[in-house]
Every structure is written in C-alpha cells, then in structure tokens.
Design a protein around this motif. Structure first.
Motif, PDB file in Angstrom:
ATOM      1  N   ASP A 101     -17.618   7.577 -29.314  1.00  0.00           N
ATOM      2  CA  ASP A 101     -17.918   8.037 -27.962  1.00  0.00           C
ATOM      3  C   ASP A 101     -17.119   7.201 -26.962  1.00  0.00           C
ATOM      4  O   ASP A 101     -17.533   6.107 -26.559  1.00  0.00           O
ATOM      5  N   ARG A 241     -22.838  13.961 -26.775  1.00  0.00           N
ATOM      6  CA  ARG A 241     -22.397  14.869 -25.708  1.00  0.00           C
ATOM      7  C   ARG A 241     -23.589  15.344 -24.880  1.00  0.00           C
ATOM      8  O   ARG A 241     -23.524  15.382 -23.641  1.00  0.00           O
ATOM      9  N   HIS A 244     -25.021  12.541 -22.535  1.00  0.00           N
ATOM     10  CA  HIS A 244     -24.250  12.314 -21.310  1.00  0.00           C
ATOM     11  C   HIS A 244     -24.579  13.352 -20.240  1.00  0.00           C
ATOM     12  O   HIS A 244     -24.535  13.048 -19.031  1.00  0.00           O
ATOM     13  N   GLY A 266     -13.086  11.646 -24.437  1.00  0.00           N
ATOM     14  CA  GLY A 266     -13.754  12.397 -25.496  1.00  0.00           C
ATOM     15  C   GLY A 266     -14.106  11.526 -26.680  1.00  0.00           C
ATOM     16  O   GLY A 266     -14.338  10.323 -26.557  1.00  0.00           O
TER      17      GLY A 266
END
Length: 413
Positions: A101, A241, A244, A266
C-alpha cells in the motif's frame, strides 16, 4: 473455508512453498484468512491516528526522556519509552510495505519523520533550559551503536508484529516490553540533548545512527512477519483500498493524504522490490554499525589484556592499583595507571608491562605509570619516596621535583 481460499488465490496466488508457509504460520498464530483484512484495518487505523492526544503524549515522552537522560535515571528513561506512541506508525510502515500500500506507506513515513523532529526539538528545548549539560552514562550508552543494537531491533520488530497479528492470543501483555525493547524515544532525546547543549556533533551523530538502526530493524522484521502470515494477499489489498475511501486518516497523515500524488499512489506490486528497498536501508545502517562493533571488540580485547598484565603492579603488602585509564588511538593504546606503593617500580617493570600487553592485545600498548607513596608506618617514612612520585618514560619530559619538606606538608595536610 474453501471459498475463502479460492478468493485468496487467482493470478496472484503465491507458490506452493509460500502458500504452505502462510497456512502453517496462520494456523500456529491463530490468523485465519478472513481475519487479515480486519488486522489491516486495525493496524492502519492505529498507525495514522495522530490527533492532539498523539502529539501531546509524544512531546511529553520526549521531555521525560530528556530529563531522565540528564538525571542519569534508567527508571525515568524506561517510563518515557512506555508512554511513547511512536511504535504504532512504525509498525504501520512495516505493514504498508508488506501489503504494498503505497498510500499508507507515504502517510506513515511522513508521520514518523514529523514525530522524529518533534521529539528532537522537545529534547533540545528541555536541554537548553537545564542549568547543566553534563554527559551522563545514560547519554553515553546511546552514542555508540553497533550491529548488536540492530539485532535487538530486528527481534523487537518480530515481537511487535506478532502482537499485531495474533489478535486472539494474550500477547497484548507483551506490548510494554516491546516498547522498552525497541527504544525509539531515548536516541531522539539524546540527539535533542546534543542540539540543546551547543550542537554536540558526536552525540547527534551517534544517537541518530542508533535510531536509524532501530527503525530499520523493526520495519524489516515486522514486514517479514506480515508477509509470512499472508498480509500481501488480494483480499487485504482490496481491504486497503476500501479503508482509504471509508476511513480517511486525520492529523498530519490526513494532511499528507490531501495531495493528489499521495492519493494516486497505488499498490507496489513486487514484494521482492519492497523487501529490497528495506534491506537497502538496513545495509546503509549496518556499515557504520559494523565499524563500531569492531571498535568495541578491539577495546574489550585491549582492556582484558591490560587487566591481566596490570596484576604485576598489584602486589599484596607492597602496592595497589588505585585507578586506570585507557586512551584508544588510531595506532595503539595508551594506558595510565595510578599505583600506591611502598617500593618504587622501575623502568624494567614498565617495559615488561608494555611488551606483554602489546603481545596480548595485538597492538602497541604504551604505559604512563603514576606512583603514589604509601606506608604502614610514620608519615616521615615517605621522605625517601616522595621525590620520585611519578615514573615517566625516559623519552618524555620529567616534571619538576618538589622539595621533600613541601611534599611532606602536602601529605600531612
């Protein structure tokens, strides 16, 4: 269970050996595949929770550490380590590198840098206020790190990561011990002490090297544990993902997260590239640490040699060694011995000491022998000894000799 394993697989499924290691490690530690996303959310949330309480406790721990170092109090320094919250973002960095991450890695790295500067500034301000700036044993102990300190950090990182992933065990009781073992705050407080004491470069350089070694060891070993238990699997990446989007960070991490290039970070695909990045940092730290370890080994060897040979000046009924001091140079070691004696030692004894000590130490050892007169009888018996109270090598200038009456007056006083 089978459905979960299939979801964990796909194109990113690791090799058979890696998969077997993950399965065994997860079984032994009680980490089920469906628990990995939850572990990520909890650890990432703790790593980026840097509100006012975080900074207040961090600054206070830095102030406590600086005062403990100045007071030469191990108990106070340990107390500062116990309350410091810096371990959370460090473990968050290790987790982000294991998962890949990039966004979390940037946020935690920024938080670590900000925390580092905050503790150093706090230590400098506390030191500037103090009326004295003496170098205590607690300070000196954190200015000469070696690869042994790096090894301690590696083992501490393993423990910290195990406490993070083993959610169903009772390892949470080990968290205070981990905080003490990783010792992140004291080196930063020493660096602040060096800044506040008038920019003492030796203190600053040595303490920051120790901090860097601790940081590198913890991140490396923590990342390794997270990889072993499978925190790089697709389900964890998907959870990252979602995290976040659903639970954005606050404080400094939240401010960093506002930048587009941070949001655009990414997933770092290759785990080997991430491991190589951390290993590179460890190697950079290990080079000066290995030099320090070599110097420590040299000093231990010379000290042992000097102590064994110095027994020739510790003769019952005749003489006793009061103190000794070793000065290590680039080409050899100079030994200063202060001996109380009833009979003088001559040049032959001094040369014999140097020959034997040089052979045992494997380097040149020079002796400066300071002899103090001693007697079991009347003070006047010292009269014959006082004029030669210091044995100086023939090739060195001799000090001016005192009159016997003056020396006797000093002894009686």
């Amino acid at each position: 269970m089978e459905t979960t394993r299939q979801e964990e697989g796909g194109e990113d499924k690791p090799g058979a050996i890696a998969g077997a290691v993950e399965e065994v490690a997860g079984e032994k530690l009680g980490v089920e595949p469906w628990e990995r996303p939850t572990i990520f959310r909890e650890a990432a949330g703790a790593a980026t929770d840097d509100g006012l309480a975080y900074w207040a406790v961090l600054v206070l721990s830095g102030a406590i550490a600086a005062l403990g170092l100045a007071m030469n109090s191990s108990a106070v320094v340990i107390g500062a380590m116990l309350v410091a919250p810096l371990l959370a973002p460090v473990m968050g960095l290790a987790l982000s590198l294991a998962v890949g991450d990039g966004r979390l890695a940037i946020e935690t790295a920024a938080l670590i840098i900000g925390s580092t500067l905050a503790v150093i500034v706090t230590g400098a301000l506390v030191t500037a206020i103090l009326p004295f700036h003496s170098i205590t044993m607690e300070i000196s102990a954190r200015t000469r790190p070696s690869t042994l300190d790096l090894a301690v950090a590696v083992f501490s990182g393993v423990v910290a990561a195990l406490v993070t992933v083993a959610r169903r065990s009772r390892l949470s009781a080990a968290i205070p011990g981990v905080a003490i073992a990783v010792a992140l705050i004291p080196p930063l407080a020493v660096a602040g002490y060096g800044v506040g004491a008038g920019w003492n470069e030796r203190l600053i350089r040595g303490s920051l090297l120790l901090y860097g070694a601790n940081l590198a060891g913890i991140v490396l070993s923590g990342m390794a544990v997270f990889l072993v238990v499978g925190m790089q699997r697709p389900s964890v990446i998907a959870a990252a993902r979602a995290w976040h989007q659903e639970d954005p960070p606050t404080g400094l991490a939240g401010w960093i997260d506002r930048f587009r290039w941070v949001r655009a970070a990414g997933v770092m695909r290759s785990p080997w590239a991430r491991v190589g990045l951390v290993l590179g940092f460890v190697v950079v730290m290990a080079v000066p640490l290995s030099e320090t370890l070599g110097q420590l080994a040299r000093e231990a060897r010379v000290r042992a040699s000097v102590e064994s040979v110095a027994e020739m000046f510790d003769v019952p009924g005749r003489s006793s060694i009061l103190n000794r001091q070793l000065l290590f140079g680039d080409r050899g070691t100079e030994v200063y011995l202060r001996v109380a004696t009833r009979e003088w030692f001559g040049d032959e004894e001094r040369r014999r000491f140097e020959r034997t000590a040089t052979q045992l130490a494997g380097e040149t050892v020079a002796l400066v022998l300071e002899q103090l007169p001693a007697t079991l009888g009347d003070v006047s018996d010292l009269a014959g000894l006082l004029p030669r109270a210091r044995d100086v090598p023939a090739d060195r200038p001799r000090p001016a000799e005192w009159k016997v009456s003056e020396l006797l007056a000093s002894v009686r006083a």
